[in-house]
Design a protein around this motif. Structure first.
Motif, PDB file in Angstrom:
ATOM      1  N   GLY A 281      -2.359   8.098   1.025  1.00 12.95           N
ATOM      2  CA  GLY A 281      -2.631   6.867   1.752  1.00 12.95           C
ATOM      3  C   GLY A 281      -1.739   5.700   1.406  1.00 12.95           C
ATOM      4  N   VAL A 282      -0.485   5.977   1.027  1.00 14.94           N
ATOM      5  CA  VAL A 282       0.457   4.908   0.695  1.00 14.94           C
ATOM      6  C   VAL A 282       1.672   5.027   1.598  1.00 14.94           C
ATOM      7  N   SER A 283       2.075   3.900   2.182  1.00 15.55           N
ATOM      8  CA  SER A 283       3.253   3.900   3.037  1.00 15.55           C
ATOM      9  C   SER A 283       4.542   3.844   2.209  1.00 15.55           C
TER      10      SER A 283
ATOM     11  N   PHE B 225      -2.897   1.955   1.609  1.00 13.14           N
ATOM     12  CA  PHE B 225      -2.150   0.788   1.156  1.00 13.14           C
ATOM     13  C   PHE B 225      -0.758   0.795   1.754  1.00 13.14           C
ATOM     14  N   GLY B 226      -0.270  -0.372   2.105  1.00 12.05           N
ATOM     15  CA  GLY B 226       1.114  -0.494   2.543  1.00 12.05           C
ATOM     16  C   GLY B 226       2.060  -0.223   1.388  1.00 12.05           C
ATOM     17  N   PHE B 227       1.667  -0.691   0.195  1.00 15.49           N
ATOM     18  CA  PHE B 227       2.485  -0.512  -1.002  1.00 15.49           C
ATOM     19  C   PHE B 227       1.628  -0.072  -2.173  1.00 15.49           C
TER      20      PHE B 227
ATOM     21  N   LYS C  20       3.319   0.864   8.950  1.00 18.39           N
ATOM     22  CA  LYS C  20       2.484   1.103  10.120  1.00 18.39           C
ATOM     23  C   LYS C  20       1.230   0.214  10.100  1.00 18.39           C
ATOM     24  N   ASP C  21       0.693  -0.056  11.275  1.00 15.62           N
ATOM     25  CA  ASP C  21      -0.486  -0.904  11.375  1.00 15.62           C
ATOM     26  C   ASP C  21      -1.678  -0.345  10.626  1.00 15.62           C
ATOM     27  N   ASN C  22      -1.785   0.972  10.506  1.00 11.73           N
ATOM     28  CA  ASN C  22      -2.945   1.530   9.821  1.00 11.73           C
ATOM     29  C   ASN C  22      -2.859   1.359   8.293  1.00 11.73           C
ATOM     30  N   PHE C  23      -1.795   0.724   7.785  1.00 10.07           N
ATOM     31  CA  PHE C  23      -1.686   0.395   6.376  1.00 10.07           C
ATOM     32  C   PHE C  23      -1.906  -1.098   6.157  1.00 10.07           C
ATOM     33  N   ARG C  24      -2.383  -1.766   7.185  1.00 14.63           N
ATOM     34  CA  ARG C  24      -2.646  -3.210   7.112  1.00 14.63           C
ATOM     35  C   ARG C  24      -4.143  -3.441   7.235  1.00 14.63           C
ATOM     36  N   VAL C  25      -4.564  -4.631   6.820  1.00 14.22           N
ATOM     37  CA  VAL C  25      -5.979  -5.002   6.961  1.00 14.22           C
ATOM     38  C   VAL C  25      -6.099  -6.216   7.855  1.00 14.22           C
TER      39      VAL C  25
END
Length: 150
Positions: free
Chosen positions: A94-96, A75-77, A145-150
């Motif tokens: 797994g959280v930015s 997750f981004g947030f 980061k892009d890996n926290f986006r869908v």
């Protein structure tokens, strides 16, 4: 544009996190993908459904979920919306970015149904305002980061 995944977390996923998820879907659907969970899943509180319908938001697609189902997601947030979730979930893989938005628990309100509704409305309006502010000011979080986006 990739959407940023946001997980709202509270103790039971019956009111505050459900409201936050619904408002983020309404106001930030082009930028965000909204999720919610609780430390323990329960039913969505009937007054949550009622006060969100007053704002024209149907909760029919939402249901209460346990945090466990998201433990392998990124997750981004992660936004905790109650002190219990903030305290009992000190680390989430797994959280930015992690944010803490403490709101009173409307499900703990006592009194007549109308008195309880007033508490639910107050918390609902606070959450709506916070979500709108979050959506309007996400530029300051450009480091996700892009890996926290869908």
């Amino acid at each position: 544009m990739n959407k940023i995944k946001v997980l709202f977390l509270c103790s039971r996923n019956s009111a505050r996190s459900q409201m936050a998820q619904a408002f983020l879907k309404k106001y930030g659907n082009d930028k965000f993908e909204a999720y919610s969970a609780g430390l323990e899943a329960s039913e969505i509180h009937p007054l949550t459904i009622k006060v969100m319908e007053e704002k024209g938001i149907s909760m029919s697609e939402q249901y209460s979920k346990s945090l466990d189902i998201y433990l392998n997601d990124r997750f981004g947030f992660l936004i905790t919306v109650c002190s219990k979730a903030e305290k009992e979930c000190p680390f989430f893989p797994g959280v930015s970015i992690r944010l803490y938005w403490p709101f009173d628990d409307p499900a703990a309100a006592k009194g007549s149904e109308e008195e309880q509704l007033e508490v639910f409305r107050k918390v609902r309006d606070q959450i709506e305002k916070k979500v709108i502010d979050f959506v309007e000011n996400t530029d300051k979080y450009s480091n996700i980061k892009d890996n926290f986006r869908v």
